[in-house]
Design an enzyme around this catalytic site. Sequence first.
Site, PDB file in Angstrom:
ATOM      1  N   ARG A 187     -21.004  15.251  17.703  1.00 42.88           N
ATOM      2  CA  ARG A 187     -21.243  16.501  16.960  1.00 42.88           C
ATOM      3  C   ARG A 187     -22.683  16.539  16.474  1.00 42.88           C
ATOM      4  NH1 ARG A 187     -15.756  16.672  15.629  1.00 42.88           N
ATOM      5  NH2 ARG A 187     -14.993  18.808  15.648  1.00 42.88           N
TER       6      ARG A 187
ATOM      7  N   GLU B 262       3.119  -1.988   7.325  1.00 42.30           N
ATOM      8  CA  GLU B 262       4.092  -1.966   6.229  1.00 42.30           C
ATOM      9  C   GLU B 262       5.354  -1.195   6.611  1.00 42.30           C
ATOM     10  OE1 GLU B 262       0.744  -2.773   2.778  1.00 42.30           O
ATOM     11  OE2 GLU B 262       1.896  -0.931   2.658  1.00 42.30           O
TER      12      GLU B 262
ATOM     13  N   ARG C 129     -14.265  22.008  21.942  1.00 42.72           N
ATOM     14  CA  ARG C 129     -15.634  21.515  21.824  1.00 42.72           C
ATOM     15  C   ARG C 129     -16.540  21.992  22.954  1.00 42.72           C
ATOM     16  NH1 ARG C 129     -16.849  17.272  19.252  1.00 42.72           N
ATOM     17  NH2 ARG C 129     -18.907  18.110  19.722  1.00 42.72           N
TER      18      ARG C 129
ATOM     19  N   HIS D  64       0.806  -1.231   0.000  1.00 46.08           N
ATOM     20  CA  HIS D  64       0.000   0.000   0.000  1.00 46.08           C
ATOM     21  C   HIS D  64       0.834   1.274   0.000  1.00 46.08           C
ATOM     22  CE1 HIS D  64      -2.789  -3.050   1.584  1.00 46.08           C
ATOM     23  NE2 HIS D  64      -3.729  -2.338   1.000  1.00 46.08           N
TER      24      HIS D  64
END
Length: 258
Positions: free
Chosen positions: A168, A80, A223, A6
């Site tokens: 949210r 990987e 937040r 990948h």
Amino acid sequence: MSNVYHINLSASQIEGAKTVIVPGDPARVERVAQTPPFSNGRFLIQKREYCSWLAYVDEVPVLITSTGIGGPSLGIAVEELAMLGVKTLVRVGTCGAIQTNIHVGEAIITSGAVRMEGTSSHYAPIEYPAVAHYEVVHALIEGAKQAKVSYHVGVTCSSDSFYPGQERYDSYTKYVPRRFQGMTEEWRQLHVLNYEMEAATLLTLASTMGLRAGCVCGTIVNRSRSEAISAEALSAGETAGVNVAVLGVANLIRQERQ
Ligand code: URA
């Protein structure tokens, strides 16, 4: 050795780099590679969300590879990178703070993470902790001091979704399933510092593989005050995170040479 599938890199291309910085955003890779004390940064390859550059700290190669958003794509990158011989992984990301005393532009260094994601459970039972390596935490704290970036150290909540899993209400449906309603206040009471989407996966996988990992995120929203993220806040958070990460990694590399 041929290229891993990948991230599409070979061991020779990364020149034996043992340390990697893993931002989520491919567009952040070049910026990391070109931030001092990193030097001679150069593009290696891009496939899907995996963009890689190589840079140097005192002639020691450091790889920078983006992971994309969330645990599944980060998990592939960690697998990987480990196959290529990487031993230390430092995530640099952005996050939403949930404690009222944390401000946009400040850095949050993760000591451990709530595993509210799925990928890490493919590697270890849920009782297994997602903890940062103490040497990486220490190097990032020193990096924050050197960069003169205000910082906080503590527990992060890593969620598999940006909208409902981070409670949210500015989503398409504006509905948050009951299991997540009130959750931000609960994490706040439990002294969790922030929401993001990758730390728990990284820390769990690295520990199960016997690798060192840590995470620093720049705060781009608080937040308790807002759900919206402004361009200025994103820029301030990214700058803080990147500066702490590069200095933290330089500290790790210089300590290893002593
Ligand atoms: N990344 C997240 O996952 N949440 C935020 O609020 C900001 C960045």
